[in-house]
Write a protein that holds these residues in place. Structure first.
Motif, short mmCIF file in Angstrom:
data_model
loop_
_atom_site.label_atom_id
_atom_site.label_comp_id
_atom_site.label_asym_id
_atom_site.label_seq_id
_atom_site.Cartn_x
_atom_site.Cartn_y
_atom_site.Cartn_z
N ASP A 12 0.86 -1.38 0.01
CA ASP A 12 -0.05 0.27 0.13
C ASP A 12 0.90 0.77 0.32
O ASP A 12 1.56 1.59 0.80
CB ASP A 12 -1.13 0.09 1.34
N LYS A 13 1.06 1.39 -0.68
CA LYS A 13 1.75 3.00 -1.30
C LYS A 13 2.09 4.52 -0.33
O LYS A 13 1.84 4.30 0.16
CB LYS A 13 1.55 3.50 -3.15
N GLU A 14 -0.21 4.61 -0.04
CA GLU A 14 -0.16 5.49 0.61
C GLU A 14 0.08 4.86 2.55
O GLU A 14 0.23 5.65 3.12
CB GLU A 14 -1.86 5.81 0.87
N GLU A 15 -0.14 4.33 2.68
CA GLU A 15 0.58 3.52 3.98
C GLU A 15 1.75 3.76 4.26
O GLU A 15 2.35 4.42 5.58
CB GLU A 15 0.07 2.03 4.15
N TYR A 16 3.13 3.55 3.09
CA TYR A 16 4.13 3.80 3.49
C TYR A 16 4.51 5.44 3.49
O TYR A 16 5.79 5.03 2.97
CB TYR A 16 4.72 2.40 2.81
N VAL A 17 3.90 5.81 3.52
CA VAL A 17 4.64 7.21 2.36
C VAL A 17 5.58 7.63 3.71
O VAL A 17 6.12 8.77 2.78
CB VAL A 17 3.66 8.67 2.02
N GLU A 18 5.60 7.56 4.73
CA GLU A 18 6.00 7.64 5.46
C GLU A 18 7.22 7.19 5.81
O GLU A 18 7.90 7.61 6.62
CB GLU A 18 5.88 8.41 7.12
N GLY A 19 7.76 6.09 4.76
CA GLY A 19 8.36 5.27 5.25
C GLY A 19 8.08 3.78 6.10
O GLY A 19 7.24 3.36 5.95
N VAL A 20 8.97 3.01 5.47
CA VAL A 20 8.69 1.20 6.71
C VAL A 20 8.65 1.90 7.81
O VAL A 20 7.55 1.45 8.80
CB VAL A 20 9.15 0.56 5.85
N TYR A 21 9.29 2.08 8.70
CA TYR A 21 8.93 2.63 10.14
C TYR A 21 9.88 3.56 10.19
O TYR A 21 10.36 4.88 9.79
CB TYR A 21 10.48 1.64 10.77
N ALA A 22 8.73 4.71 11.14
CA ALA A 22 9.08 6.25 11.76
C ALA A 22 10.62 6.76 12.04
O ALA A 22 10.79 7.86 12.48
CB ALA A 22 8.06 6.35 12.33
N HIS A 23 10.94 5.06 12.60
CA HIS A 23 12.58 6.20 13.36
C HIS A 23 13.73 6.52 11.78
O HIS A 23 14.72 7.24 12.16
CB HIS A 23 13.16 5.01 14.21
N GLY A 24 12.73 6.07 10.59
CA GLY A 24 13.44 6.48 9.53
C GLY A 24 15.61 5.90 9.54
O GLY A 24 16.49 6.08 8.92
N GLN A 25 15.22 4.04 10.49
CA GLN A 25 16.72 4.16 9.89
C GLN A 25 16.79 2.34 9.46
O GLN A 25 15.55 1.92 9.72
CB GLN A 25 16.98 3.89 11.55
N TYR A 26 17.50 2.21 9.24
CA TYR A 26 17.57 1.07 8.84
C TYR A 26 17.01 -0.54 9.70
O TYR A 26 18.06 0.08 10.63
CB TYR A 26 19.08 -0.17 8.36
N PRO A 27 16.58 -1.00 9.79
CA PRO A 27 16.14 -1.98 10.94
C PRO A 27 17.73 -3.31 11.15
O PRO A 27 17.07 -4.57 11.38
CB PRO A 27 14.91 -2.48 10.69
N PHE A 28 18.58 -2.57 11.35
CA PHE A 28 19.79 -3.73 12.04
C PHE A 28 20.45 -3.22 12.69
O PHE A 28 20.90 -1.61 12.60
CB PHE A 28 20.68 -4.39 10.53
N THR A 29 21.05 -4.38 13.61
CA THR A 29 21.81 -3.29 14.89
C THR A 29 22.64 -4.74 14.27
O THR A 29 23.13 -6.16 14.34
CB THR A 29 21.43 -3.72 15.99
N LEU A 30 24.34 -3.86 14.45
CA LEU A 30 25.80 -4.95 14.48
C LEU A 30 26.02 -5.22 15.82
O LEU A 30 26.66 -3.94 16.57
CB LEU A 30 26.57 -4.36 13.29
N TYR A 31 26.69 -6.03 16.35
CA TYR A 31 26.90 -6.46 17.34
C TYR A 31 28.83 -6.94 17.03
O TYR A 31 28.86 -8.03 16.20
CB TYR A 31 26.56 -7.36 18.21
N LYS A 32 29.88 -6.10 17.06
CA LYS A 32 31.00 -6.54 16.68
C LYS A 32 31.85 -6.39 17.40
O LYS A 32 31.99 -5.96 18.72
CB LYS A 32 31.05 -5.25 16.34
N TYR A 33 32.34 -7.59 18.05
CA TYR A 33 33.87 -7.92 18.87
C TYR A 33 34.78 -6.99 18.86
O TYR A 33 35.05 -6.35 20.23
CB TYR A 33 34.05 -9.04 18.45
N ARG A 34 34.86 -6.80 17.91
CA ARG A 34 36.02 -5.47 17.41
C ARG A 34 35.98 -4.91 15.88
O ARG A 34 36.32 -5.24 15.04
CB ARG A 34 37.80 -6.23 17.78
N GLN A 35 35.65 -3.62 16.72
CA GLN A 35 35.60 -2.34 15.61
C GLN A 35 37.02 -2.08 15.03
O GLN A 35 37.85 -2.54 14.87
CB GLN A 35 35.34 -0.98 16.24
N VAL A 36 36.53 -1.86 13.96
CA VAL A 36 37.64 -1.18 12.76
C VAL A 36 37.11 -0.23 11.92
O VAL A 36 36.24 0.15 11.40
CB VAL A 36 37.14 -3.05 11.40
N TRP A 37 38.53 0.87 11.46
CA TRP A 37 38.00 1.63 11.09
C TRP A 37 37.73 2.23 9.68
O TRP A 37 38.35 1.08 9.32
CB TRP A 37 39.89 2.38 11.43
#
Length: 589
Positions: free
Chosen positions: A269-294
């Motif tokens: 439904d295009k009208e239902e998603y006019v504001e996007g899938v989620y209101a937070h405007g972020q990709y719905p993924f979270t990365l759990y990293k053991y060690r950060q890499v620059w």
């Protein structure tokens, strides 16, 4: 997917199974072209990182690149990984909501129970173990927060999915995935599977191996079925006028477009998603990293840090194994024409061998491999101990004995050194967990139907244990077209479940009980037992003490009022108040 896909009539595949061009508009064609162009770039940019992850999986399975054909492979690195994962599973995080406004204090407390209930229903302990396995071994665990319309008997609820990082493609040019151009999830499947679930794309899905197929996935499909890659494409659109970012999702497979929230394709439904899938405007993924890499979206794991050390350990094991094999075989050198029969010498069943001569050593000599230098074994042991020390899993933290240390103070120092590294990684994972919980709150605020109540009998923590409260949540309403930001800040507590921590908590609770008893305000037995069975923190113990003190003060006040009423009744009767005074006193009681 956030919304249930509506089935749509599609064109049947022709009998000769030849593909025709999918009838798409200009906007749909641009979306497909952009998606596959980005995916190809992301795949090339992440090829090295994904290959390192696959190599880490092989190391985890003890398939080393320099593994001996005869000597066993060492498992020092694998046991260290097991210990690190076990430490993080013991440190299972719990979410506590903190109100940002006074009027949301009660709802924040209720939301803490609701989030714990959501995580329990999502099987969070098992998902967290998978995330920790991926993070420790490959360097990155991928969690996805989404609205599951099939949950709660079709009423819908937030869910959490653990996705292996080898099939996840963020923007390789961005260290944070939220700053990237897009994110892709790849699913290895078949053309038949896709067409059964998206019949409107029947006849347009081609055989496609856009993502790398391993041998196991390639052989899983039937011989007469074509394999393809289903891509879940997440991207953002920025609205400069409102200064808001909207996140959209599209599904593609074999060059065909299956679903699009932005274009309203495939039943969306295009009208239902006019504001996007989620209101937070972020990709719905979270990365759990053991060690950060620059400047890299993925982290690194223990295989990246210690694979060369494990290879050296395996090499020394091979030296020891080869020497043991050589030492177990005696080699005989016999001079030709000496009169000694070599077959008789080789036959170990013969105890007497005749020959003509004076000294057998003149014509025959037995040679056996010399034992290895003790430095080989010492070096192998040193490397294994050094790996345990460096990764925070030394012998004393693992319950072993070693290093020639017997002093209690030295053992305590080594345990503290190991737990320090564990606490550091726990802090990193806690921050990722906080980001994930914030997305859970956003999605609940957006997708829970207005006025819907969620009754949680007793309340739950994420391990499935009951709490002693009854929670009723009313979904928040949006003001106009804008959804209010959830008025909670997330604080993450760690629920330690290892026996030593439970023992320490019980000792602390016993000290509190003793202090209260000496102060003349003992805790009720049922409160002590309830604290020993549940999740204990200093705040929860303090709350129990305050509740007990408040109850005791209330009982004392009622006792004093009762004595005052009895005194007043007695005085009324003595002064001739009679039955009227007695009835008033009884009514007051």
């Amino acid at each position: 997917m956030a919304k249930r896909r509506k089935n749509a009539a599609g064109t049947m595949r022709r009998e000769d199974r030849s593909l025709v061009a999918q009838p798409l508009g200009d906007a749909e064609k641009r979306l497909v072209r952009r998606a596959y162009e980005l995916f190809e770039r992301f795949q090339n940019g992440l090829a090295e990182a994904h290959e390192e992850m696959r190599q880490a999986r092989r190391i985890r399975a003890k398939h080393m690149s320099e593994q001996s054909m005869t000597a066993p492979a060492g498992n020092t690195l694998g046991s260290c990984m097991d210990s690190v994962i076990a430490d993080q599973v013991d440190n299972l995080p719990e979410a506590q909501m903190l109100p940002e406004r006074e009027e949301t204090a009660q709802s924040a407390e209720e939301m803490s129970d609701v989030v714990s209930y959501v995580l329990y229903q999502a099987g969070w302990p098992g998902k967290y173990q998978t995330l920790m396995e991926d993070a420790v071994v490959t360097g990155t665990g991928v969690a996805q927060v989404f609205w599951d319309e099939e949950a709660e008997d079709g009423a819908g609820m937030v869910n959490v999915l653990a996705w292996h990082p080898e099939d996840f493609y963020p923007d390789p040019a961005a260290e944070s995935i939220q700053d990237g151009r897009a994110c892709f999830k790849a699913t290895h499947t078949t053309v038949t599977w896709v067409e059964e679930r998206y019949p409107h794309a029947r006849g347009y899905v081609a055989s496609d191996r856009a993502a790398l197929w391993d041998e196991e996935a390639a052989t899983a499909a039937a011989d007469d079925d074509e394999r393809t890659t289903l891509l879940e494409y997440w991207y953002k659109r920025y609205d400069a006028q409102s200064r808001r970012t909207r996140v959209h999702m599209a599904l593609l497979a074999g060059g065909a477009l299956l679903y699009s929230t932005e274009l309203g394709f495939g039943g969306a439904d295009k009208e239902e998603y006019v504001e996007g899938v989620y209101a937070h405007g972020q990709y719905p993924f979270t990365l759990y990293k053991y060690r950060q890499v620059w400047r890299r979206p993925f982290g690194t794991g223990m295989a990246h840090d210690y694979s060369r050390t494990q290879e050296a350990i395996d090499r020394y094991i091979q030296y020891i194994d080869d020497n043991a094999r050589e030492s177990s075989v005696q080699r005989h050198f016999i001079r030709r024409g000496s009169g000694v029969n070599p077959e008789d010498v080789a036959d170990m069943r013969k105890t007497i061998i005749e020959w003509e001569g004076s000294d057998i050593r003149e014509v025959m000599q037995t040679v056996q491999a010399q034992p290895l230098s003790g430095q080989v074994y010492q070096m192998m042991t040193y490397l294994a101990d050094a790996m345990k020390q460096d990764c925070g899993q030394n012998q004393f933290l693992r319950g072993e004995a070693g290093l020639g240390v017997t002093a209690a103070s030295a053992i305590q120092a080594l345990q503290d050194a190991g737990s320090k590294i564990t606490r550091w990684h726990t802090a990193i994972f806690k921050d990722a967990f906080r980001e994930m919980v914030e997305q859970i709150i956003w999605v609940m605020s957006e997708y829970l139907a207005p006025g819907r109540t969620l009754r949680i009998a007793g309340g739950w923590d994420s391990s499935g244990q009951m709490r002693e409260r009854l929670v009723t949540l009313i979904a928040p309403d949006a003001e106009g077209d804008a959804l209010m930001r959830p008025a909670y800040a997330v604080r993450v507590d760690v629920r330690k479940s290892n026996p030593l921590q439970i023992q320490a908590d019980n000792e602390f609770l016993q000290q509190v009980v003793d202090v209260c008893a000496k102060a003349g305000e003992p805790l009720p037995p049922e409160a002590v037992v309830r604290l020993m069975e549940g999740y204990r923190t200093k705040a929860s113990v303090l709350a129990a003490v305050e509740e007990s003190s408040a109850m005791r003060r209330e009982l004392e006040r009622l006792r004093q009022e009762n004595e005052a009423l009895r005194g007043g009744n007695a005085q009324g009767i003595g002064e001739g108040g009679g039955a009227l005074g007695l009835a008033a006193g009884l009514n007051a009681l």
